[in-house]
Design an enzyme around this catalytic site. Structure first.
Site, PDB file in Angstrom:
ATOM      1  N   GLY A  17       0.808  -1.213   0.000  1.00 14.82           N
ATOM      2  CA  GLY A  17       0.000   0.000   0.000  1.00 14.82           C
ATOM      3  C   GLY A  17       0.838   1.259   0.000  1.00 14.82           C
ATOM      4  O   GLY A  17       1.747   1.422   0.826  1.00 14.82           O
ATOM      5  N   GLY A  19      -0.369   4.411   0.408  1.00 17.03           N
ATOM      6  CA  GLY A  19      -1.061   5.532   1.030  1.00 17.03           C
ATOM      7  C   GLY A  19      -0.176   6.207   2.069  1.00 17.03           C
ATOM      8  O   GLY A  19       1.043   6.047   2.076  1.00 17.03           O
ATOM      9  N   PHE A  20      -0.803   6.954   2.979  1.00 16.34           N
ATOM     10  CA  PHE A  20      -0.036   7.692   3.978  1.00 16.34           C
ATOM     11  C   PHE A  20       0.843   6.772   4.820  1.00 16.34           C
ATOM     12  O   PHE A  20       2.031   7.032   5.022  1.00 16.34           O
ATOM     13  CB  PHE A  20      -0.986   8.469   4.903  1.00 16.34           C
ATOM     14  CG  PHE A  20      -1.637   9.643   4.246  1.00 16.34           C
ATOM     15  CD1 PHE A  20      -0.886  10.702   3.783  1.00 16.34           C
ATOM     16  CD2 PHE A  20      -3.014   9.697   4.101  1.00 16.34           C
ATOM     17  CE1 PHE A  20      -1.487  11.795   3.183  1.00 16.34           C
ATOM     18  CE2 PHE A  20      -3.627  10.780   3.504  1.00 16.34           C
ATOM     19  CZ  PHE A  20      -2.863  11.832   3.037  1.00 16.34           C
ATOM     20  N   GLU A 175     -18.110  17.754   3.590  1.00 15.35           N
ATOM     21  CA  GLU A 175     -17.326  18.479   2.593  1.00 15.35           C
ATOM     22  C   GLU A 175     -17.970  18.403   1.217  1.00 15.35           C
ATOM     23  O   GLU A 175     -18.026  19.399   0.486  1.00 15.35           O
ATOM     24  CB  GLU A 175     -15.904  17.910   2.571  1.00 15.35           C
ATOM     25  CG  GLU A 175     -15.112  18.278   3.814  1.00 15.35           C
ATOM     26  CD  GLU A 175     -13.871  17.435   4.032  1.00 15.35           C
ATOM     27  OE1 GLU A 175     -13.084  17.776   4.928  1.00 15.35           O
ATOM     28  OE2 GLU A 175     -13.689  16.436   3.309  1.00 15.35           O
ATOM     29  N   ASP A 304      -5.600   2.492   7.978  1.00 18.71           N
ATOM     30  CA  ASP A 304      -7.019   2.154   8.102  1.00 18.71           C
ATOM     31  C   ASP A 304      -7.269   0.682   8.385  1.00 18.71           C
ATOM     32  O   ASP A 304      -8.350   0.313   8.833  1.00 18.71           O
ATOM     33  CB  ASP A 304      -7.761   2.522   6.804  1.00 18.71           C
ATOM     34  CG  ASP A 304      -8.041   4.007   6.711  1.00 18.71           C
ATOM     35  OD1 ASP A 304      -8.015   4.689   7.754  1.00 18.71           O
ATOM     36  OD2 ASP A 304      -8.283   4.488   5.592  1.00 18.71           O
ATOM     37  N   ALA A 320      -5.508  11.089   8.919  1.00 18.23           N
ATOM     38  CA  ALA A 320      -4.311  10.934   8.097  1.00 18.23           C
ATOM     39  C   ALA A 320      -3.026  10.942   8.923  1.00 18.23           C
ATOM     40  O   ALA A 320      -2.152  10.092   8.718  1.00 18.23           O
ATOM     41  CB  ALA A 320      -4.280  12.022   7.019  1.00 18.23           C
TER      42      ALA A 320
END
Length: 461
Positions: A17, A19-20, A175, A304, A320
């Site tokens: 992964g 991601g962050f 949002e 996550d 995050a």
């Protein structure tokens, strides 16, 4: 022995992964005596907190995404584009759709996907927002709805085209709702001849009794009032019982809407099921304080996909910076193991969290105690997101677009891609199916879940 051969003899760290969490794990293994391989089914790192701005035509995909090879090249990380199907912890292998990878240490950061609470058939009518492809599909639905309304002569169909329903009032839902209200009230005003975009009805549905359920009541109420001032119809304590091509059922009530967006929850990546460890109801892995899985000090689960409780017994929030800090900590514990030192427990430094509601409006909490709302919170949110963006070009492009949007209410990415809009499938919407009964299906009372990707917070890394 050649340098390449020497490198092949180093312990192999595989990160699943980009991601962050995965990105920060890779960065903090730089110059460690290991080989690092990152596996992802996409070739880019995506800044998910701003994904909704791609969906609502404020930003372009390239402004919130960066190629993994470019980001990690100088960190000497090998990048493999592949689909992970499982993990064999006994054999220390990562199983791919077209092969396998052996590892000495494994960092799993495969994230989460949409959860429809057992009603997966809803996905085709109410797309979620987790990828660039999702964002572009949503942007197309939104813009095409206005284009079709321009050509539509049937008032009933036009009303359904101008109804936009967002399910889930967590940060992403709020949002999206605020941005959609600004599009219809400001950005598109004057663009059409046969109808007024300000007639669009933006409906935000939440199963809990307030918007932004994880925030204190006073901030939630301020967010709700701001949404209503923007023209959003907020409906809390509402049960979605069905979603069809023509609209949404809330109990027996039917809301005709051709554009329905899902922001109500997430489910962990299915990779977790192959680990043979305890999972929670969302499929997240219950990790040790050191972020490993029980019985395997060589396997870390972060982001996550992980579930970790703090000293008070509360789950660490899905933000995050949590993912960033967990990725960094996993790398730190790998380094300690290589040095023969014991691992150390993870401790989250909570700098706060923010949710933007619209132009110049946000709510947030800094350092667990300082509440903010309004323009000041929006400025803090803006600066935080700029700080976390990957690469100078992305920061500059986003700043310029935000300045343009703020000064003019314009949306610079209002381009429809894909097949041309068609009218032949649109039929008049009826309040209930034939017979006047709501379909017999499960009636889950959904609860909005915030993922690590949904919100950035204060502070630096």
């Amino acid at each position: 022995m050649s340098p390449k051969s020497k490198r092949e003899d180093l312990p192999h760290v595989v990160i699943l992964g980009g991601g962050f969490a995965g990105l920060y794990a890779a960065r903090h293994l730089y110059r460690a005596p290991v080989r690092v391989t990152m596996v992802d089914r996409q070739n880019h790192h995506l800044f998910q907190p701003l994904l909704y701005q791609v969906a609502t035509a404020t930003l372009s995909p390239s402004e919130i995404a960066a190629p993994l090879r470019a980001v990690l090249g100088h960190h000497q990380v090998a990048v493999v584009l592949a689909e992970v199907t499982g993990v064999d912890t006994a054999g220390k292998r990562v199983l791919l759709s077209d092969g396998e990878l052996n590892y000495d240490y494994l960092v799993i950061a495969t994230g989460a996907t949409h959860s429809y609470f057992g009603n997966d058939a809803w996905a085709q009518f109410a797309p979620g927002l987790k990828s660039i492809e999702d964002a572009l599909a949503i942007r197309r639905r939104i813009l095409v709805a206005f284009e079709l309304a321009e050509r539509e002569t049937d008032p009933e169909i036009r009303r359904s085209l101008l109804n936009f329903v967002i399910i889930g009032a967590g940060p992403t839902g709020v949002e999206l709702a605020g941005s959609l209200a600004e599009i219809s009230r400001h950005s598109l005003h004057g663009d059409f001849r046969n109808f007024d975009p300000r007639d669009a009805r933006i409906i935000l549905i939440e199963g809990m009794d307030k918007v932004l359920p994880v925030y204190p009541d006073d901030l939630s109420q301020k967010a709700c009032r701001t949404l209503e001032k923007l023209g959003v119809e907020v409906r809390t304590g509402a049960r979605v019982t069905n979603i069809t091509e023509q609209g949404v059922f809330i109990g027996q009530e039917f809301i005709p809407a051709r554009t329905v967006l899902w922001a109500a929850g997430v489910a962990a990546s299915p990779v977790a099921k192959s680990l043979g460890v305890e999972l929670d109801r969302s499929g997240r892995v219950l990790v040790t304080p050191e972020l490993t899985i029980p019985g395997h000090d060589d396997v870390f689960v972060v982001g996550d996909l992980s579930l970790l409780k703090d000293a008070e017994g509360k789950p660490v929030p899905g933000l995050a910076p949590v993912a960033m800090q967990e990725g960094k900590h996993a790398a730190h514990n790998i380094r300690r193991q290589l040095q023969g030192k014991p691992m150390v427990p993870f401790s989250y430094w909570d700098r706060g969290s923010y949710a933007v509601i619209g132009r110049g409006h946000a709510v947030g909490i800094a350092f667990r105690r300082f509440k903010q709302a309004g323009f000041g919170a929006w400025m803090a949110w803006l600066l935080i997101h700029i700080t976390f963006l990957i690469g100078f070009r992305s920061r500059l492009a986003v700043l310029l677009n935000w300045a343009f949007s703020y000064l003019t209410f314009g949306k610079s990415a209002r381009i429809i891609t894909g097949p041309s809009p068609r009218l032949d499938r649109l039929q008049p919407t009826h309040a209930l199916p034939e017979g006047g009964q709501t379909p017999s299906i499960a009636e889950p009372r959904f609860q909005t879940t915030t993922s690590h990707a949904e919100s950035a917070t204060t502070g630096t890394h």
